[in-house]
Design a protein around this motif. Structure first.
Motif, mmCIF file in Angstrom:
data_model
loop_
_atom_site.group_PDB
_atom_site.id
_atom_site.type_symbol
_atom_site.label_atom_id
_atom_site.label_comp_id
_atom_site.label_asym_id
_atom_site.label_seq_id
_atom_site.Cartn_x
_atom_site.Cartn_y
_atom_site.Cartn_z
ATOM 1 N N VAL A 90 -10.889 2.168 -9.049
ATOM 2 C CA VAL A 90 -10.675 0.713 -9.093
ATOM 3 C C VAL A 90 -9.201 0.416 -8.831
ATOM 4 C CG1 VAL A 90 -10.819 -1.375 -10.506
ATOM 5 C CG2 VAL A 90 -12.597 0.376 -10.689
ATOM 6 N N ILE A 91 -8.960 -0.458 -7.853
ATOM 7 C CA ILE A 91 -7.585 -0.800 -7.469
ATOM 8 C C ILE A 91 -7.354 -2.276 -7.790
ATOM 9 C CG2 ILE A 91 -5.965 -0.900 -5.508
ATOM 10 C CD1 ILE A 91 -8.394 1.182 -4.402
ATOM 11 N N PRO A 92 -6.730 -2.587 -8.947
ATOM 12 C CA PRO A 92 -6.479 -3.987 -9.306
ATOM 13 C C PRO A 92 -5.418 -4.598 -8.389
ATOM 14 C CG PRO A 92 -6.402 -2.571 -11.250
ATOM 15 C CD PRO A 92 -6.364 -1.679 -10.046
ATOM 16 N N LEU A 93 -5.678 -5.805 -7.913
ATOM 17 C CA LEU A 93 -4.738 -6.489 -7.015
ATOM 18 C C LEU A 93 -4.533 -7.910 -7.525
ATOM 19 C CD1 LEU A 93 -6.355 -5.341 -3.636
ATOM 20 C CD2 LEU A 93 -4.197 -4.500 -4.586
ATOM 21 N N LEU A 94 -3.268 -8.303 -7.701
ATOM 22 C CA LEU A 94 -2.949 -9.651 -8.185
ATOM 23 C C LEU A 94 -2.669 -10.566 -7.000
ATOM 24 C CD1 LEU A 94 -2.105 -11.777 -10.314
ATOM 25 C CD2 LEU A 94 0.179 -10.746 -10.294
ATOM 26 N N GLY A 95 -3.395 -11.690 -6.929
ATOM 27 C CA GLY A 95 -3.109 -12.664 -5.876
ATOM 28 C C GLY A 95 -4.344 -13.434 -5.459
ATOM 29 N N ASP A 96 -4.153 -14.263 -4.449
ATOM 30 C CA ASP A 96 -5.249 -15.060 -3.899
ATOM 31 C C ASP A 96 -6.097 -14.166 -2.999
ATOM 32 O OD1 ASP A 96 -6.744 -17.256 -2.770
ATOM 33 O OD2 ASP A 96 -5.419 -17.066 -1.033
ATOM 34 N N SER A 97 -7.390 -14.122 -3.254
ATOM 35 C CA SER A 97 -8.227 -13.142 -2.547
ATOM 36 C C SER A 97 -8.263 -13.405 -1.041
ATOM 37 C CB SER A 97 -9.635 -13.113 -3.131
ATOM 38 O OG SER A 97 -10.166 -14.394 -3.169
ATOM 39 N N GLU A 98 -8.239 -14.675 -0.665
ATOM 40 C CA GLU A 98 -8.284 -14.979 0.774
ATOM 41 C C GLU A 98 -7.046 -14.394 1.467
ATOM 42 O OE1 GLU A 98 -9.086 -19.087 1.617
ATOM 43 O OE2 GLU A 98 -8.792 -18.797 3.770
ATOM 44 N N THR A 99 -5.876 -14.573 0.848
ATOM 45 C CA THR A 99 -4.629 -14.068 1.438
ATOM 46 C C THR A 99 -4.616 -12.538 1.452
ATOM 47 O OG1 THR A 99 -3.571 -15.988 0.452
ATOM 48 C CG2 THR A 99 -2.109 -14.279 1.295
ATOM 49 N N ILE A 100 -5.058 -11.938 0.343
ATOM 50 C CA ILE A 100 -5.040 -10.465 0.268
ATOM 51 C C ILE A 100 -5.985 -9.871 1.313
ATOM 52 C CG2 ILE A 100 -5.682 -8.493 -1.197
ATOM 53 C CD1 ILE A 100 -4.463 -9.983 -3.559
ATOM 54 N N ILE A 101 -7.162 -10.489 1.469
ATOM 55 C CA ILE A 101 -8.106 -9.971 2.474
ATOM 56 C C ILE A 101 -7.496 -10.115 3.873
ATOM 57 C CG2 ILE A 101 -10.324 -10.439 3.616
ATOM 58 C CD1 ILE A 101 -11.475 -10.994 0.802
ATOM 59 N N LYS A 102 -6.934 -11.303 4.128
ATOM 60 C CA LYS A 102 -6.371 -11.559 5.470
ATOM 61 C C LYS A 102 -5.274 -10.540 5.801
ATOM 62 C CE LYS A 102 -4.240 -15.297 8.021
ATOM 63 N NZ LYS A 102 -3.259 -16.323 7.717
ATOM 64 N N ASN A 103 -4.431 -10.227 4.814
ATOM 65 C CA ASN A 103 -3.278 -9.366 5.088
ATOM 66 C C ASN A 103 -3.566 -7.876 4.952
ATOM 67 O OD1 ASN A 103 -1.759 -11.627 5.585
ATOM 68 N ND2 ASN A 103 -0.990 -11.770 3.490
ATOM 69 N N HIS A 104 -4.566 -7.511 4.109
ATOM 70 C CA HIS A 104 -4.710 -6.074 3.805
ATOM 71 C C HIS A 104 -6.129 -5.525 3.864
ATOM 72 C CE1 HIS A 104 -0.575 -6.199 2.388
ATOM 73 N NE2 HIS A 104 -0.899 -7.223 1.617
ATOM 74 N N LEU A 105 -7.146 -6.381 3.802
ATOM 75 C CA LEU A 105 -8.496 -5.826 3.596
ATOM 76 C C LEU A 105 -9.509 -6.303 4.643
ATOM 77 C CD1 LEU A 105 -8.739 -6.166 -0.331
ATOM 78 C CD2 LEU A 105 -8.232 -4.103 0.996
ATOM 79 N N GLN A 106 -9.071 -6.438 5.883
ATOM 80 C CA GLN A 106 -10.007 -6.825 6.945
ATOM 81 C C GLN A 106 -10.847 -5.607 7.344
ATOM 82 O OE1 GLN A 106 -9.696 -9.952 9.307
ATOM 83 N NE2 GLN A 106 -9.098 -10.722 7.307
ATOM 84 N N ASN A 107 -12.153 -5.812 7.544
ATOM 85 C CA ASN A 107 -13.048 -4.780 8.110
ATOM 86 C C ASN A 107 -13.120 -3.492 7.298
ATOM 87 O OD1 ASN A 107 -13.406 -6.484 10.357
ATOM 88 N ND2 ASN A 107 -11.568 -5.655 11.324
ATOM 89 N N VAL A 108 -12.980 -3.573 5.977
ATOM 90 C CA VAL A 108 -12.965 -2.330 5.189
ATOM 91 C C VAL A 108 -14.203 -2.146 4.315
ATOM 92 C CG1 VAL A 108 -10.432 -2.249 5.040
ATOM 93 C CG2 VAL A 108 -11.734 -3.379 3.222
ATOM 94 N N ALA A 109 -14.902 -3.253 4.012
ATOM 95 C CA ALA A 109 -15.864 -3.201 2.902
ATOM 96 C C ALA A 109 -17.311 -3.009 3.353
ATOM 97 C CB ALA A 109 -15.764 -4.484 2.081
ATOM 98 N N ASP A 110 -18.051 -2.270 2.519
ATOM 99 C CA ASP A 110 -19.508 -2.197 2.674
ATOM 100 C C ASP A 110 -20.171 -3.315 1.882
ATOM 101 O OD1 ASP A 110 -19.738 0.496 4.036
ATOM 102 O OD2 ASP A 110 -18.509 0.978 2.279
ATOM 103 N N ARG A 111 -19.418 -3.830 0.895
ATOM 104 C CA ARG A 111 -20.016 -4.807 -0.026
ATOM 105 C C ARG A 111 -18.893 -5.697 -0.563
ATOM 106 N NH1 ARG A 111 -24.910 -4.193 -2.674
ATOM 107 N NH2 ARG A 111 -25.044 -2.092 -1.826
#
Ligand code: SAM
Length: 294
Positions: free
Chosen positions: A174-195
């Motif tokens: 589990v990797i806890p991340l502090l911030g707005d999820s939309e911004t974090i996804i846009k900057n770091h988590l595009q195209n990574v998830a199965d779920r």
């Protein structure tokens, strides 16, 4: 654990049932939170709860609706030890929480178990609205997920999430991340998830596009939690499906909705619903896209 005082008392012969005002309450760890109680009646009800539940050490009363971006509620002290932090045990996990500064609901227990049972080995998961980490930690402990990116915008919730990750020994997953999820996804988590998990009904529709962008290009699953108004003649789940389907069609995605249900009733004619969205591919050219039925 959610309880109705009248139901608990009907099993107890030693207490004065006439003297007690009916109310419902949640138990989080060793703290009971009274709801829907007229001011002035709390002390008597609190004493009854303390005598029924030997594990309860503190009784608080909810003074406002859950509100705001952080989904918090005003609480006041009623009886027992005067504190707000407790540790809640659920499905062999421990969740430490400040009940005033973080969102926490024991009522989502079934949903957390249900989603964790769907996770396959090696999956990467993005939890967009994690709170103190309940869904994420349960998934990491019960399923063979590879990693869970666990986002929340509330710094206190993320502090407790970090503690809970340690308590449950899931630091590697589990990797806890502090911030707005939309911004974090846009900057770091595009195209990574199965779920992707979206356990924040107030923002679910507005955040569907970021959730889709977190999924792998080959698709995956989104657990979409919504609020829906429905009269007696209407089905809240069907209404929710139509709204979400129209959004997905407008974005050009192919999808299925193999499972949906009412999570709970949240007021007269209002329901929390969940849709499990299986995103098959997308976004496609809108003119050529196929509409998938559900
Ligand atoms: C309903 S609670 C989540 C409950 C949690 N999943 C659980 O099982 O206890 C919603 C959470 O979303 C967080 N939140 C609200 N807006 C957010 C945003 N833009 N980005 C990330 N987290 C957000 C709130 O701080 C809150 O903890």
């Amino acid at each position: 654990m959610t309880k109705k005082l009248s139901a608990v008392l009907s099993k107890s012969s030693s207490l004065d049932k006439e003297a007690v005002i009916p109310c419902s309450y949640d138990i989080i760890g060793d703290i009971a939170i009274l709801r829907l109680l007229p001011q002035g009646e709390e002390a008597r009800t609190a004493e009854t709860i303390l005598s029924i539940h030997k594990n309860v050490k503190t009784v608080l009363c909810q003074r406002s609706k859950v509100a705001g971006d952080l989904r918090l509620r005003a609480l006041s002290y009623v009886a027992g030890e005067n504190r707000l932090v407790t540790t809640h045990r659920e499905s062999n996990c421990l969740f430490s929480v400040d009940v005033a500064k973080c969102y926490f609901s024991p009522r989502l227990n079934f949903e957390r178990l249900r989603v964790s049972s769907l996770v396959g080995a090696g999956e990467t998961i993005v939890n967009m609205f994690s709170g103190v980490g309940c869904f994420s930690i349960l998934i990491a402990k019960r399923a063979e997920a590879f990693r869970v990116f666990s986002i929340d915008i509330n710094p206190t919730a993320v502090q407790f999430m970090l503690e809970n990750v340690r308590l449950n020994k899931v630091q590697r997953r589990v990797i806890p991340l502090l911030g707005d999820s939309e911004t974090i996804i846009k900057n770091h988590l595009q195209n990574v998830a199965d779920r992707v998990l979206m356990p924040l009904p107030e923002k679910a529709l507005a955040c569907l596009q970021p959730a889709l962008s977190a999924l792998r290009p080959s698709g995956g699953w989104i657990h979409f939690y919504g609020f829906e108004h429905a009269r007696k003649s209407e089905n809240p789940v069907e209404k929710s499906k139509i709204v979400v389907a129209e959004k997905l069609w407008s974005l050009g995605f192919e999808f299925e909705m193999p499972f949906s249900r009412i999570v709970r009733s949240i007021g007269p004619n209002w329901y929390q619903t969940v849709l499990d969205l299986h995103i098959l591919s997308g976004p496609r050219n809108l003119i050529n896209s196929t509409r998938i039925c559900f």
